[in-house]
Design a protein around this motif. Sequence first.
Motif, PDB file in Angstrom:
ATOM      1  N   SER A  29       0.831  -1.198   0.000  1.00  0.00           N
ATOM      2  CA  SER A  29       0.000   0.000   0.000  1.00  0.00           C
ATOM      3  C   SER A  29       0.867   1.250   0.000  1.00  0.00           C
ATOM      4  O   SER A  29       1.751   1.410   0.838  1.00  0.00           O
ATOM      5  N   ASP A  80       0.306   4.835   0.623  1.00  0.00           N
ATOM      6  CA  ASP A  80      -0.698   5.709   1.217  1.00  0.00           C
ATOM      7  C   ASP A  80      -0.893   6.977   0.384  1.00  0.00           C
ATOM      8  O   ASP A  80       0.060   7.700   0.101  1.00  0.00           O
ATOM      9  N   THR A  86      -6.947   6.788   6.355  1.00  0.00           N
ATOM     10  CA  THR A  86      -5.968   5.709   6.238  1.00  0.00           C
ATOM     11  C   THR A  86      -6.376   4.432   6.974  1.00  0.00           C
ATOM     12  O   THR A  86      -6.345   3.339   6.400  1.00  0.00           O
ATOM     13  N   HIS A 130      -7.507   0.976   5.174  1.00  0.00           N
ATOM     14  CA  HIS A 130      -6.627  -0.204   5.227  1.00  0.00           C
ATOM     15  C   HIS A 130      -7.327  -1.397   5.864  1.00  0.00           C
ATOM     16  O   HIS A 130      -7.042  -2.544   5.516  1.00  0.00           O
ATOM     17  N   LEU A 166      -9.280  -2.778   3.049  1.00  0.00           N
ATOM     18  CA  LEU A 166      -8.404  -3.460   2.084  1.00  0.00           C
ATOM     19  C   LEU A 166      -8.038  -4.870   2.547  1.00  0.00           C
ATOM     20  O   LEU A 166      -7.816  -5.756   1.724  1.00  0.00           O
ATOM     21  N   TRP A 199       1.694  -2.422   8.174  1.00  0.00           N
ATOM     22  CA  TRP A 199       0.285  -2.215   7.771  1.00  0.00           C
ATOM     23  C   TRP A 199      -0.485  -1.633   8.961  1.00  0.00           C
ATOM     24  O   TRP A 199      -0.256  -2.045  10.104  1.00  0.00           O
ATOM     25  N   THR A 224       2.197  -8.260   3.509  1.00  0.00           N
ATOM     26  CA  THR A 224       1.595  -6.931   3.445  1.00  0.00           C
ATOM     27  C   THR A 224       2.644  -5.900   3.869  1.00  0.00           C
ATOM     28  O   THR A 224       3.332  -6.085   4.875  1.00  0.00           O
ATOM     29  N   TYR A 254       3.326  -1.509   4.043  1.00  0.00           N
ATOM     30  CA  TYR A 254       2.698  -0.184   3.995  1.00  0.00           C
ATOM     31  C   TYR A 254       3.777   0.901   3.958  1.00  0.00           C
ATOM     32  O   TYR A 254       4.708   0.877   4.769  1.00  0.00           O
ATOM     33  N   VAL A 301      -1.666  -1.055  -4.022  1.00  0.00           N
ATOM     34  CA  VAL A 301      -2.925  -0.352  -3.780  1.00  0.00           C
ATOM     35  C   VAL A 301      -2.649   0.970  -3.066  1.00  0.00           C
ATOM     36  O   VAL A 301      -1.545   1.221  -2.585  1.00  0.00           O
ATOM     37  N   SER A 302      -3.686   1.814  -3.014  1.00  0.00           N
ATOM     38  CA  SER A 302      -3.642   2.934  -2.084  1.00  0.00           C
ATOM     39  C   SER A 302      -4.984   2.991  -1.360  1.00  0.00           C
ATOM     40  O   SER A 302      -5.912   2.245  -1.684  1.00  0.00           O
ATOM     41  N   ASP A 303      -5.062   3.878  -0.383  1.00  0.00           N
ATOM     42  CA  ASP A 303      -6.208   3.879   0.526  1.00  0.00           C
ATOM     43  C   ASP A 303      -7.213   4.990   0.230  1.00  0.00           C
ATOM     44  O   ASP A 303      -8.364   4.914   0.639  1.00  0.00           O
ATOM     45  N   SER A 331      -8.928   5.770  -5.092  1.00  0.00           N
ATOM     46  CA  SER A 331      -7.602   5.232  -4.786  1.00  0.00           C
ATOM     47  C   SER A 331      -7.161   4.267  -5.879  1.00  0.00           C
ATOM     48  O   SER A 331      -7.827   4.130  -6.903  1.00  0.00           O
TER      49      SER A 331
END
Length: 449
Positions: free
Chosen positions: A37, A39, A80, A84, A87, A142, A219, A221, A269-271, A405
């Motif tokens: 991710s 952010d 955020t 998350h 997600l 994460w 995962t 972040y 991905v992003s949030d 996102s």
Amino acid sequence: MKRQSRAFLPHALLALAAFAAAAGAGPAEAAPVLLVSLDGLRPADVIEADARGIKVPVLRRIMAEGAYSSGVRGVLPTLTYPSHATLITGVAPGKHGISNNLTFDPTGINQIGWDWYASDFRVATLWDAAKAKGLVSVNVHWPVSVGGAADFNLPQIWRTGHDDDRKLLTALATPGLVKSLEAKLGPYAMGIDESVEGDAVRTRFAAELITEKHPALTTVYFAGIDHIEHLHGPGSPEAKQAIEATDALVGQLVDAARKADRTTVIAVVSDHGFQPVETDVNLFAPFVQAGLIRIDAAGKVTGWDAEPWLAGGSAGVVLARPDDAALVAKVRALLDTIKADPAYGIASVIDRAEIARRGGPREASFFIDLKPGYETGRNPAGPIAGPSGYKGMHGYFPEAATMRSSLFVTGPDLARHGDLGEIDMRDIAPSLARVLGVSLPEAEGKPVF
Ligand SMILES: [Zn+2]
């Protein structure tokens, strides 16, 4: 771990597994997943990278080889931690229980505590689903991961930024993990460190864990892009630089993951998205004026009946007695009044029934969405409207196109390639569960790749 254990399966079991796959029980071959991710990454900063003058060769390659979303519709609020949590679970905040970044702390006793703790999840996460299947998982930073189910867990936690935070993180991580990695890699990043340099340290730790542990699920972040977009605004030269530097970090993770297992599915991905912001709005003042929040001479809250729970570009309003009809009516009237005053920059106000319909936080009786350019100010003694503390913000209602996102995903057995169009954020976890061959029965979304 998964791959090793498969090598020891008796032939009869292998035949059974092949039959189950052929019968449509899941993908022909489950694959490891690397979920990264970034952010605050806006999808168009990659999809239109050339036009925007942003060099992101790693993300562009993932996009070209695999699949991507033109925009992922987020959750209420587009913050955020709630995002998350969605997600990693495939459900909205009203169901997973992570309602905000910050805990609701009406009298200010929790020293700006965030929703760090995985025990607050009301549903299973991908880490839980992996564990239930006997798959090994790794987590690096994460959100909502303290006490989480990842087998090798470097959770996200900080308190004050004092060096004691290192001891806290070491104590909350998987026992012995920080020490053993630091012996090889040097000091780990402080939890409070949101810089791209901090992300670079986390990249080394994540790559080492992928190499050592061969996890089925990883995962990771990164905070750097979001941090710079808040300070300098989305689309600023500084933000572009942070995106380019972060792209290189993703490249290091991709290399490590592909080296560990070339079939790894990589999802970046992003949030949430971002909006430029100029004005801070003081939502506390009208509640104090109406007697709904009582403060002493020093400005400390001594009592409250209703209080805003700030969420960047929006705010929940939490009632001490949500079922007190007179209190609900009083707060509704107050919100009607300030909504009519253009100084507050309020775009819309929704009530408890509408919040529930949109999958928003259960704790809030109302939710206030601000207009573009406005954010909720944190100073209860500030003016109703003043210059903003940040240059970029998110948290607005997810209907705003600017809050979309990102999803970029690649792997050898992707069911669909190219542009997936707009997708729902709740679709991502069940998609990854399908790749992993694990089950997320509570997920509200459906697999889209
Ligand atoms: Zn964020």
